[in-house]
Design a protein around this motif. Structure first.
Motif, PDB file in Angstrom:
ATOM      1  N   ASP A  97       0.863  -1.192   0.000  1.00 52.29           N
ATOM      2  CA  ASP A  97       0.000   0.000   0.000  1.00 52.29           C
ATOM      3  C   ASP A  97       0.896   1.237   0.000  1.00 52.29           C
ATOM      4  OD1 ASP A  97      -1.963   1.866   0.189  1.00 52.29           O
ATOM      5  OD2 ASP A  97      -2.687   1.250   2.172  1.00 52.29           O
ATOM      6  N   PHE A  98       1.237   1.717  -1.173  1.00 51.46           N
ATOM      7  CA  PHE A  98       2.163   2.854  -1.289  1.00 51.46           C
ATOM      8  C   PHE A  98       1.530   4.173  -0.856  1.00 51.46           C
ATOM      9  CE2 PHE A  98       3.778  -0.283  -4.313  1.00 51.46           C
ATOM     10  CZ  PHE A  98       5.093  -0.373  -3.912  1.00 51.46           C
ATOM     11  N   GLU A  99       0.227   4.208  -0.778  1.00 50.51           N
ATOM     12  CA  GLU A  99      -0.419   5.451  -0.363  1.00 50.51           C
ATOM     13  C   GLU A  99      -0.272   5.699   1.133  1.00 50.51           C
ATOM     14  OE1 GLU A  99      -4.412   5.314  -1.637  1.00 50.51           O
ATOM     15  OE2 GLU A  99      -3.935   5.374  -3.791  1.00 50.51           O
ATOM     16  N   ASP A 102       4.897   4.858   5.804  1.00 50.35           N
ATOM     17  CA  ASP A 102       5.261   5.496   7.087  1.00 50.35           C
ATOM     18  C   ASP A 102       6.274   6.603   6.804  1.00 50.35           C
ATOM     19  OD1 ASP A 102       6.208   6.190   9.614  1.00 50.35           O
ATOM     20  OD2 ASP A 102       5.881   4.156  10.377  1.00 50.35           O
ATOM     21  N   PRO A 103       5.933   7.875   7.117  1.00 47.13           N
ATOM     22  CA  PRO A 103       6.853   8.979   6.791  1.00 47.13           C
ATOM     23  C   PRO A 103       8.114   8.972   7.632  1.00 47.13           C
ATOM     24  CG  PRO A 103       4.963   9.769   8.032  1.00 47.13           C
ATOM     25  CD  PRO A 103       4.689   8.360   7.717  1.00 47.13           C
ATOM     26  N   VAL A 104       8.094   8.279   8.756  1.00 45.11           N
ATOM     27  CA  VAL A 104       9.265   8.280   9.654  1.00 45.11           C
ATOM     28  C   VAL A 104      10.225   7.163   9.247  1.00 45.11           C
ATOM     29  CG1 VAL A 104      10.062   8.091  12.027  1.00 45.11           C
ATOM     30  CG2 VAL A 104       7.916   9.257  11.523  1.00 45.11           C
ATOM     31  N   THR A 105       9.656   5.958   9.169  1.00 47.59           N
ATOM     32  CA  THR A 105      10.514   4.783   8.890  1.00 47.59           C
ATOM     33  C   THR A 105      10.590   4.468   7.410  1.00 47.59           C
ATOM     34  OG1 THR A 105       8.687   3.232   9.159  1.00 47.59           O
ATOM     35  CG2 THR A 105       9.934   3.822  11.134  1.00 47.59           C
ATOM     36  N   GLY A 106       9.604   4.917   6.667  1.00 46.59           N
ATOM     37  CA  GLY A 106       9.582   4.595   5.236  1.00 46.59           C
ATOM     38  C   GLY A 106       9.061   3.199   4.928  1.00 46.59           C
ATOM     39  N   ASP A 107       8.515   2.537   5.962  1.00 49.65           N
ATOM     40  CA  ASP A 107       7.969   1.180   5.732  1.00 49.65           C
ATOM     41  C   ASP A 107       6.679   1.271   4.886  1.00 49.65           C
ATOM     42  OD1 ASP A 107       9.993   0.119   7.201  1.00 49.65           O
ATOM     43  OD2 ASP A 107       8.827   0.045   9.072  1.00 49.65           O
ATOM     44  N   VAL A 108       6.556   0.309   3.978  1.00 45.47           N
ATOM     45  CA  VAL A 108       5.350   0.218   3.137  1.00 45.47           C
ATOM     46  C   VAL A 108       4.442  -0.872   3.712  1.00 45.47           C
ATOM     47  CG1 VAL A 108       4.438  -0.192   0.825  1.00 45.47           C
ATOM     48  CG2 VAL A 108       6.679   0.895   1.116  1.00 45.47           C
ATOM     49  N   PRO A 109       3.278  -0.551   4.163  1.00 47.87           N
ATOM     50  CA  PRO A 109       2.380  -1.576   4.730  1.00 47.87           C
ATOM     51  C   PRO A 109       1.768  -2.478   3.627  1.00 47.87           C
ATOM     52  CG  PRO A 109       1.276   0.555   4.675  1.00 47.87           C
ATOM     53  CD  PRO A 109       2.697   0.809   4.222  1.00 47.87           C
ATOM     54  N   GLN A 110       1.310  -3.641   4.044  1.00 49.89           N
ATOM     55  CA  GLN A 110       0.640  -4.604   3.143  1.00 49.89           C
ATOM     56  C   GLN A 110      -0.880  -4.485   3.297  1.00 49.89           C
ATOM     57  OE1 GLN A 110       2.294  -6.701   0.963  1.00 49.89           O
ATOM     58  NE2 GLN A 110       4.148  -5.587   1.605  1.00 49.89           N
TER      59      GLN A 110
END
Length: 455
Positions: A97-99, A102-110
């Motif tokens: 989910d690229f939208e 996480d702005p802090v860690t940069g992790d992309v959630p699924q």
């Protein structure tokens, strides 16, 4: 050959003609059909229900050839299916989910997403061609089917021969009982005439009342014998109608002279005739069928080669059309099957087939010996029964002469009514014994002709 006859006097002849007239027209006013032995046998061949059943069963055996042939011919089958899906089907999977990065860690959630995988309407059509290219078992199956058809034909012929033989014997038996009936009628007539003559003598005081009563008793004793003979004759006539498929309401009359017979040369070489017998040919056919079964079981050790070719069409759409989302598949395949190990099953099948074949061969040998003995016994029986006829003829002529003398002697009152009755009974028995001897002789001739394949 001339035999002594119950038609020695004019009154006897007239009475027998009357009996024949009554037997023809006693049941109804419908037309009467006259049967001799030949026409009766022809009617049995045409109308007998057991023969018709046997012919139908023989045709069933013929169909086995077509069944075996089908394994050697190509098999083509088609299949069509129209399918309407009543609900949607989805596939689920996780995607980034690229939208929502996480702005802090940069992790992309699924995130779990789904997609529809089916259409509302589906259409499928298949055509499959299958052809066996090589199989020893199919070849031996066809040979076995042809032999099985041959066995069915022989079985049908064998049944017909046996049915015809029994029909001939039933016909002769009915003629025999018809003669017994006529003898009893003539005997009753003579007893009645004797009673009337005795009554006249008694009225003129020429004989005693005891002689009159004895004459009356003799007449009355003949009545139940005549009724019994008539009943037996009519029952046998009904049995003939059943055998020949004749309407039970139809009237039939038998035209056959039982007194005509001939002793032909009954000496034959059994080795020359047994091979022509239908029942022996049937045993030979069964033996060959078992030999084919051995080869059939041995064919399981050999590989088979099959060919398949097919065409499949798939179409699916949310609309009522089958021209969208098409898939077409055309394929061809050759399959080689090599038997490797069956746990001993194929070997046991071959062993069983060999044992059955040996049993069938031994049964054929035993049957041949039995047929040889049968022919020899029938030859002896024919000779014996012919001599029995000669003896019965002589006895009958003597009994007839004694009866004629007794009748004349009784008129003069020199012998009693009891003596006359005893002599009359001896005469009747002699006639019946003669006809019975001829009947037995002719029945044995039928068996002998069948035993030597003289159908």
């Amino acid at each position: 050959m001339k035999l002594f006859s119950i038609q020695g006097t004019l009154i006897k002849s007239l009475f027998i003609m009357t009996i024949s007239f009554i037997s023809q027209f006693s049941f109804s006013q419908s037309n009467v059909t006259i049967y001799n032995l030949e026409t009766f046998v022809n009617t049995v061949r045409e109308n007998n229900l057991q023969i018709k059943i046997s012919e139908k069963e023989s045709r069933l055996a013929d169909l086995s050839i077509k069944e075996a042939m089908s394994a050697l011919l190509p098999q083509i089958n088609g299949q069509t299916e129209v399918k309407r899906n009543l609900n949607d089907q989805f596939i689920f999977f996780e995607a980034p989910d690229f939208e929502n990065i996480d702005p802090v860690t940069g992790d992309v959630p699924q995130i779990v997403q789904r997609f529809k995988t089916n259409f509302n309407n589906e259409f499928q059509a298949n055509i499959l061609l299958e052809q066996n290219l090589f199989s020893l078992r199919n070849i031996y199956n066809l040979k076995s089917a042809r032999q099985f058809s041959n066995i069915g034909r022989l079985q049908n012929e064998d049944r017909i021969i046996k049915i015809i033989a029994e029909a001939k014997k039933a016909f002769l038996q009915t003629v025999l009982i018809k003669n017994v009936y006529q003898i009893s009628q003539v005997s009753e007539l003579h007893a009645k005439e004797n009673y009337i003559a005795s009554k006249n003598k008694y009225d003129n005081q020429l004989i005693s009342e005891l002689d009159l009563l004895q004459a009356k008793i003799r007449w009355e004793e003949e009545l139940p014998n005549s009724l019994k003979a008539k009943r037996n004759y009519l029952m046998l006539l009904g049995n003939l109608k059943l055998i020949a498929g004749i309407n039970p309401k139809d009237n039939i009359v038998l035209d056959y002279d039982l007194a005509e017979y001939e002793l032909k040369d009954s000496t034959v070489n059994s080795e020359d005739v047994i091979g022509n017998r239908i029942d022996y040919r049937l045993l030979e056919a069964n033996t060959y069928l078992q030999e084919l079964d051995i080869k059939n079981k041995q064919a399981e050790y050999y590989p088979t080669l099959d060919f398949r070719a097919g065409y499949s069409y798939f179409g699916s759409s949310d609309e009522w059309t089958f021209q969208d989302n098409q898939n077409k598949i055309i394929y061809a395949a050759v399959t080689l099957t090599v038997p490797i190990f069956s746990g001993g099953f194929r070997k046991s099948q071959v062993s069983k087939a060999k044992i059955v074949s040996n049993i069938t061969s031994l049964e054929k040998q035993e049957a041949k010996m039995s047929m040889t003995i049968e022919i020899q016994n029938l030859e002896l029986k024919l000779s014996e029964e012919y001599e029995t006829i000669q003896a019965a003829t002589s006895t009958g002529e003597t009994a007839k002469k004694a009866y004629e003398i007794a009748v004349e002697t009784a008129k003069s009152g020199l012998i009693s009514q009891i003596d006359l009755r005893n002599i009359s009974d001896d005469y009747n028995r002699a006639e019946i014994n003669l006809y019975n001897s001829i009947y037995n002789f002719k029945c044995t001739q039928i068996d002998f002709n069948n035993a030597i394949a003289n159908y």
